[in-house]
Scaffold this active site. Structure first.
Site, PDB file in Angstrom:
ATOM      1  N   SER A   1      26.701   7.949  -5.254  1.00 23.57           N
ATOM      2  CA  SER A   1      25.600   8.373  -4.384  1.00 23.57           C
ATOM      3  C   SER A   1      25.885   9.637  -3.588  1.00 23.57           C
ATOM      4  CB  SER A   1      25.227   7.235  -3.434  1.00 23.57           C
ATOM      5  OG  SER A   1      26.366   6.799  -2.714  1.00 23.57           O
TER       6      SER A   1
ATOM      7  N   LYS B   1      14.317   4.627  -3.992  1.00 22.45           N
ATOM      8  CA  LYS B   1      14.757   5.990  -4.299  1.00 22.45           C
ATOM      9  C   LYS B   1      13.793   6.588  -5.325  1.00 22.45           C
ATOM     10  CE  LYS B   1      19.096   5.045  -2.253  1.00 22.45           C
ATOM     11  NZ  LYS B   1      20.286   4.225  -2.296  1.00 22.45           N
TER      12      LYS B   1
ATOM     13  N   HIS C   1      20.823   5.353  -8.173  1.00 17.77           N
ATOM     14  CA  HIS C   1      20.437   6.756  -8.379  1.00 17.77           C
ATOM     15  C   HIS C   1      20.180   7.108  -9.846  1.00 17.77           C
ATOM     16  CE1 HIS C   1      21.299   7.579  -4.166  1.00 17.77           C
ATOM     17  NE2 HIS C   1      22.282   6.713  -4.321  1.00 17.77           N
TER      18      HIS C   1
END
Ligand SMILES: *Cc1c(COP(=O)(O)O)cnc(C)c1O
Length: 392
Positions: free
Chosen positions: A180, A238, A208
């Site tokens: 990350s 995200k 991610h």
């Protein structure tokens, strides 16, 4: 009278002196390429909204329709009466999308990591974790009470030695798929091979990668890997643009979590409107490949333009493009100088990361000119960094 909070004040003063004190900037707009922060309009290069979905009208409409249909509160935990048809449908959709037999949604990624690791391993077991794993994974490993071994970042040889040496009943390998704060990726095929050779399970945190890699289906799809040993976790706040997380795995694993995972059992279900927005997000992720293509174009543009200007980013092929800084002070100074030129880039400092850096994140929502401008301003500002004070 002694001040009962004297020690807390001293700790914070120490953080301030070390340039490690944090505050929360107040954003008065939706997330997007341009935000108003503390009253100033800036181009944002710090959110994880990689596909530009956080304020997508279709997702907003799904959340609104979800509120109209289900209300705003889920009323209880999933096991009591909070598990509504919207959650059930969303879980089926997520499982099918990532190609796993079953899935479980949780209110946050932090909670998902706590749930999986504390349920699957305990005192007689061992967990093997990459040194650069996300804080929530480390917290979960500690809370599990399993033997907690950390291997050097992406070091498969060290991991293999640790696996060979353990007398543990159950073995769980834990890694971020995309790290990350670094943006680089885990050697997933190598990790799976080791899991197979040493009869371990492999828990992958794809916070991610989901939505971005593997045509949106995530890092395992990107690498063409599949195995019942893989327990897959991705967050939904995200690239997916909403909130929460899901775990996808074999039916038996999901059933076990429902029955045993305290962080799943003892918390109120996320509102059904979130599940409706997530379901809408999965459709956008599946249908709108142009968002991923645009993001890739921005990544290439930023890296190429900076390299041409003599500025070296850390090695990363993902939306996370960090620039290493010599000190926390320098990171703060460069972040402040960029801000004066209209860019918002977060300075990430210890203890979040071992070495200070600017964490630049790109989004499909950016326009090309904004990415070019950021690169040009970085090239102009970096030479002044040797005397960081001149920046502020
Ligand atoms: C953000 C993040 C989490 C936590 O997810 P939340 O939904 O924000 O709680 C977990 N793992 C990684 C790698 C993350 O980046």
């Amino acid at each position: 009278m002694t001040n009962p909070f004297q020690q807390l004040e001293a700790d914070l003063a120490e953080r301030r002196a070390a340039h490690l004190y944090r505050r929360r900037p107040v954003v008065s707009t939706p997330q997007g390429p341009t935000v108003v922060v503390d009253g100033v309009t800036l181009t944002s290069f710090c959110s994880n909204d990689y596909l530009g979905l956080a304020a997508h009208p279709g997702l907003v409409a799904a959340a609104q329709a979800g509120a109209a249909r289900w209300g705003v509160g889920s009323g209880a935990s999933h096991l009591v009466c909070g598990h509504q048809a919207a959650h059930e449908d969303c879980e089926r959709k997520l499982a099918a999308f990532v190609g796993k037999p079953a899935a479980l949604t949780l209110a946050t990624g932090y909670l998902a990591n706590l749930a999986v690791i504390t349920a699957l391993v305990g005192r007689e077991d061992a967990v093997f974790a990459d040194k650069l794993n996300h804080a929530s994974l480390n917290d979960a490993c500690l809370l599990s009470r399993a033997t907690f071994k950390r291997y050097a970042h992406n070091d498969l040889d060290m991991l293999e030695r640790q696996l060979a040496d353990t007398p543990a009943r159950r073995k769980l390998i834990v890694a971020d798929a995309v790290f990350s704060m670094d943006g680089d990726t885990a050697p997933l095929a190598g990790l799976l091979a080791l899991a197979e050779r040493h009869d371990a399970w492999l828990f992958i945190d794809d916070a991610h990668g989901f939505g971005v890699l593997g045509e949106g289906r995530g890092s395992m799809a990107e690498c063409g890997l599949d195995s019942p040993r893989i327990i897959y976790m991705a967050t939904l706040g995200k690239a997916a643009g909403v909130a929460g997380a899901f775990v996808a795995a074999e039916e038996i694993v999901i059933d076990y979590l429902v029955n045993m995972a305290r962080p799943y059992i003892y918390t109120t279900a996320a509102p059904a409107l979130i599940a409706e927005a997530v379901s809408a997000s999965v459709d956008v992720i599946a249908d709108e490949a142009w968002r991923r293509e645009r993001l890739q174009d921005h990544i290439r543009l930023l890296r190429d333009r900076l390299a041409a200007g003599g500025c070296q980013l850390m090695p990363s092929a993902t939306a996370i493009q960090p620039l290493e800084m010599p000190s926390s002070e320098a990171a703060l100074a460069l972040s402040a100088a960029l801000r004066q030129r209209g860019h918002w880039v977060a300075a990430i400092r210890p203890p979040t990361v071992p070495t200070p850096r600017l964490r630049i994140t790109l989004s499909a929502a950016h326009d090309t000119a904004a990415v070019q401008q950021l690169a040009d301003d970085l090239i102009a500002l970096l030479p002044t960094l040797s005397s960081p004070r001149s920046l502020s």
